[in-house]
Design a protein around this motif. Structure first.
Motif, PDB file in Angstrom:
ATOM      1  N   PRO A  76      50.718  42.589  42.856  1.00 47.13           N
ATOM      2  CA  PRO A  76      49.969  41.330  42.899  1.00 47.13           C
ATOM      3  C   PRO A  76      50.170  40.469  41.654  1.00 47.13           C
ATOM      4  N   ARG A  77      50.264  41.114  40.487  1.00 43.86           N
ATOM      5  CA  ARG A  77      50.454  40.328  39.269  1.00 43.86           C
ATOM      6  C   ARG A  77      51.825  39.656  39.264  1.00 43.86           C
ATOM      7  N   ALA A  78      52.850  40.349  39.760  1.00 45.51           N
ATOM      8  CA  ALA A  78      54.178  39.739  39.832  1.00 45.51           C
ATOM      9  C   ALA A  78      54.165  38.533  40.757  1.00 45.51           C
ATOM     10  N   MET A  79      53.487  38.658  41.894  1.00 48.28           N
ATOM     11  CA  MET A  79      53.429  37.535  42.828  1.00 48.28           C
ATOM     12  C   MET A  79      52.548  36.405  42.287  1.00 48.28           C
ATOM     13  N   ALA A  80      51.505  36.749  41.534  1.00 42.72           N
ATOM     14  CA  ALA A  80      50.700  35.713  40.887  1.00 42.72           C
ATOM     15  C   ALA A  80      51.525  34.957  39.858  1.00 42.72           C
ATOM     16  N   SER A  81      52.458  35.648  39.226  1.00 47.14           N
ATOM     17  CA  SER A  81      53.313  34.973  38.243  1.00 47.14           C
ATOM     18  C   SER A  81      54.198  33.924  38.899  1.00 47.14           C
ATOM     19  N   ASP A  82      54.519  34.093  40.191  1.00 46.99           N
ATOM     20  CA  ASP A  82      55.282  33.063  40.906  1.00 46.99           C
ATOM     21  C   ASP A  82      54.479  31.769  41.006  1.00 46.99           C
ATOM     22  N   ARG A  94      46.656  22.880  36.164  1.00 53.15           N
ATOM     23  CA  ARG A  94      45.654  23.666  36.869  1.00 53.15           C
ATOM     24  C   ARG A  94      45.686  23.332  38.345  1.00 53.15           C
ATOM     25  N   ALA A  95      45.131  24.229  39.136  1.00 51.85           N
ATOM     26  CA  ALA A  95      44.994  24.008  40.572  1.00 51.85           C
ATOM     27  C   ALA A  95      43.838  24.841  41.091  1.00 51.85           C
ATOM     28  N   VAL A  96      43.296  24.419  42.218  1.00 52.94           N
ATOM     29  CA  VAL A  96      42.448  25.314  43.010  1.00 52.94           C
ATOM     30  C   VAL A  96      43.388  26.285  43.701  1.00 52.94           C
ATOM     31  N   PHE A  97      43.107  27.572  43.617  1.00 54.49           N
ATOM     32  CA  PHE A  97      43.900  28.576  44.312  1.00 54.49           C
ATOM     33  C   PHE A  97      43.174  28.974  45.592  1.00 54.49           C
ATOM     34  N   PHE A  98      43.870  28.851  46.714  1.00 53.13           N
ATOM     35  CA  PHE A  98      43.327  29.192  48.025  1.00 53.13           C
ATOM     36  C   PHE A  98      44.266  30.226  48.639  1.00 53.13           C
ATOM     37  N   GLY A  99      43.807  31.478  48.678  1.00 54.30           N
ATOM     38  CA  GLY A  99      44.629  32.543  49.219  1.00 54.30           C
ATOM     39  C   GLY A  99      44.000  33.164  50.443  1.00 54.30           C
ATOM     40  N   TYR A 100      44.847  33.619  51.352  1.00 56.94           N
ATOM     41  CA  TYR A 100      44.363  34.310  52.536  1.00 56.94           C
ATOM     42  C   TYR A 100      44.908  35.732  52.558  1.00 56.94           C
ATOM     43  N   SER A 101      44.008  36.720  52.763  1.00 57.12           N
ATOM     44  CA  SER A 101      44.363  38.131  52.880  1.00 57.12           C
ATOM     45  C   SER A 101      45.117  38.576  51.632  1.00 57.12           C
ATOM     46  N   MET A 102      46.368  39.029  51.744  1.00 54.84           N
ATOM     47  CA  MET A 102      47.110  39.403  50.550  1.00 54.84           C
ATOM     48  C   MET A 102      47.161  38.249  49.562  1.00 54.84           C
ATOM     49  N   GLY A 103      47.228  37.039  50.071  1.00 49.33           N
ATOM     50  CA  GLY A 103      47.238  35.865  49.196  1.00 49.33           C
ATOM     51  C   GLY A 103      45.942  35.692  48.430  1.00 49.33           C
ATOM     52  N   ALA A 104      44.832  36.159  49.014  1.00 44.34           N
ATOM     53  CA  ALA A 104      43.566  36.140  48.288  1.00 44.34           C
ATOM     54  C   ALA A 104      43.610  37.131  47.125  1.00 44.34           C
ATOM     55  N   ARG A 105      44.203  38.298  47.364  1.00 45.03           N
ATOM     56  CA  ARG A 105      44.362  39.280  46.282  1.00 45.03           C
ATOM     57  C   ARG A 105      45.222  38.697  45.159  1.00 45.03           C
ATOM     58  N   VAL A 106      46.342  38.072  45.525  1.00 41.20           N
ATOM     59  CA  VAL A 106      47.223  37.462  44.535  1.00 41.20           C
ATOM     60  C   VAL A 106      46.478  36.357  43.775  1.00 41.20           C
ATOM     61  N   SER A 107      45.679  35.586  44.469  1.00 40.21           N
ATOM     62  CA  SER A 107      44.922  34.513  43.818  1.00 40.21           C
ATOM     63  C   SER A 107      43.887  35.066  42.848  1.00 40.21           C
ATOM     64  N   ALA A 108      43.248  36.172  43.227  1.00 48.47           N
ATOM     65  CA  ALA A 108      42.301  36.811  42.308  1.00 48.47           C
ATOM     66  C   ALA A 108      43.016  37.299  41.052  1.00 48.47           C
ATOM     67  N   TYR A 109      44.204  37.854  41.208  1.00 51.47           N
ATOM     68  CA  TYR A 109      44.977  38.274  40.040  1.00 51.47           C
ATOM     69  C   TYR A 109      45.379  37.083  39.188  1.00 51.47           C
ATOM     70  N   ALA A 110      45.660  35.947  39.822  1.00 55.15           N
ATOM     71  CA  ALA A 110      45.941  34.738  39.047  1.00 55.15           C
ATOM     72  C   ALA A 110      44.731  34.347  38.205  1.00 55.15           C
ATOM     73  N   ALA A 111      43.536  34.449  38.792  1.00 54.26           N
ATOM     74  CA  ALA A 111      42.319  34.108  38.058  1.00 54.26           C
ATOM     75  C   ALA A 111      42.077  35.064  36.894  1.00 54.26           C
ATOM     76  N   LEU A 112      42.513  36.310  37.035  1.00 55.26           N
ATOM     77  CA  LEU A 112      42.322  37.303  35.977  1.00 55.26           C
ATOM     78  C   LEU A 112      43.369  37.186  34.873  1.00 55.26           C
ATOM     79  N   HIS A 113      44.606  36.858  35.235  1.00 54.23           N
ATOM     80  CA  HIS A 113      45.700  36.920  34.268  1.00 54.23           C
ATOM     81  C   HIS A 113      46.256  35.557  33.868  1.00 54.23           C
ATOM     82  N   TYR A 114      45.922  34.518  34.623  1.00 55.57           N
ATOM     83  CA  TYR A 114      46.356  33.157  34.297  1.00 55.57           C
ATOM     84  C   TYR A 114      45.137  32.234  34.373  1.00 55.57           C
ATOM     85  N   GLN A 115      44.113  32.602  33.607  1.00 49.87           N
ATOM     86  CA  GLN A 115      42.803  31.952  33.743  1.00 49.87           C
ATOM     87  C   GLN A 115      42.873  30.430  33.605  1.00 49.87           C
ATOM     88  N   SER A 116      43.690  29.945  32.677  1.00 49.93           N
ATOM     89  CA  SER A 116      43.742  28.507  32.430  1.00 49.93           C
ATOM     90  C   SER A 116      44.333  27.740  33.607  1.00 49.93           C
TER      91      SER A 116
END
Length: 257
Positions: A76-82, A94-116
């Motif tokens: 998930p962190r690798a895909m969040a880096s994309d 910045r952007a609003v991140f809207f993820g569905y299913s696996m994309g929601a997991r990736v978006s949560a990792y973006a919020a944790l590791h790319y907070q800004s």
């Protein structure tokens, strides 16, 4: 078609809507794509007509993007880096991140590791399963690698194999993806997400886990029940669309009248 390069991979993306609209990054689910998750269900039209700038990319292993068969590419962190790399490519902060299913997991990792980068989160099709998992997905990997759909007996495996066949996906890439993309953050980690969060889960979704239980962990999160919808049908639900627009408007993101 537009592409950007990241970690040696060529990744397909779209960038639509008014240039001065607040960016919304759409992050699709497993075995899906921009087309299947966001364009066909009407999300791109809904959001651009509301005055928002819509950005979306096909995950590595999906859609028109590169499809490595090495499972190490799909954490998930690798895909969040994309997503982070795409914002950099477009010179957006910045952007609003809207993820569905696996994309929601990736978006949560973006919020944790790319907070800004993350101004707010919309998590669709994933509730407390973000933390405690979404069941045994080994049968899905086996279904993806089976010679044909007729060889698959597991119900959930048949659902995802049929979906992969319909979308003409690279099944070896998806099998690699599913083996490493299920990494789960802890409840303590998720509790550190302070941006506004909307969590939408179908009332017939037997995969996602509880939206309310996940929302209870975060200080600024709200759960929304997508009535009568299962995991596959919730994404395009009109009441979910209305709730997402309400959430974006309530939190100060500019929308058209």
């Amino acid at each position: 078609m537009a592409f950007f390069q990241h970690e040696g991979l060529e990744l397909h993306y779209i960038d639509e809507g008014p240039r001065d609209g607040f960016p919304v990054m759409l992050v699709h689910g497993f075995a899906s794509s921009i087309l299947v998750n966001w364009q066909e269900p009407g999300w791109v039209d809904t959001l651009t007509k509301a005055g928002l700038r819509v950005i979306a990319f096909d995950h590595r292993g999906h859609g028109k993007s590169a499809k490595p068969h090495d499972a190490s590419f799909y954490t998930p962190r690798a895909m969040a880096s994309d997503a982070d790399a795409l914002l950099e490519h477009l010179n957006l902060e910045r952007a609003v991140f809207f993820g569905y299913s696996m994309g929601a997991r990736v978006s949560a990792y973006a919020a944790l590791h790319y907070q800004s980068r993350v101004a707010a989160l919309v998590l669709g099709g994933l509730g407390y399963g973000l933390i405690d998992g979404v069941g045994d997905w080994d049968p899905i990997a086996e279904a993806l690698l089976a010679p044909s759909l007729a060889d698959v007996t597991d119900e959930r495996g048949r659902m995802f194999r049929s979906f992969a066949d319909r979308t003409r996906s690279d099944r070896l890439a998806l099998a690699a993806c599913i083996s490493t993309s299920r990494e789960e953050p802890s409840a303590d980690e998720v509790a550190t997400i302070t941006v506004p969060v909307l969590i939408g889960v179908g009332t017939r979704d037997d995969i996602a886990g509880s939206a309310q239980k996940l929302a209870n962990l975060m200080p600024n999160a709200h759960a929304f029940d997508i009535a009568g919808r299962d995991h596959m049908l919730a994404v395009g639900d009109r009441t979910f669309k209305a709730e997402v627009l309400r959430f974006l408007n309530e939190n100060g993101f500019t929308l058209a009248d």
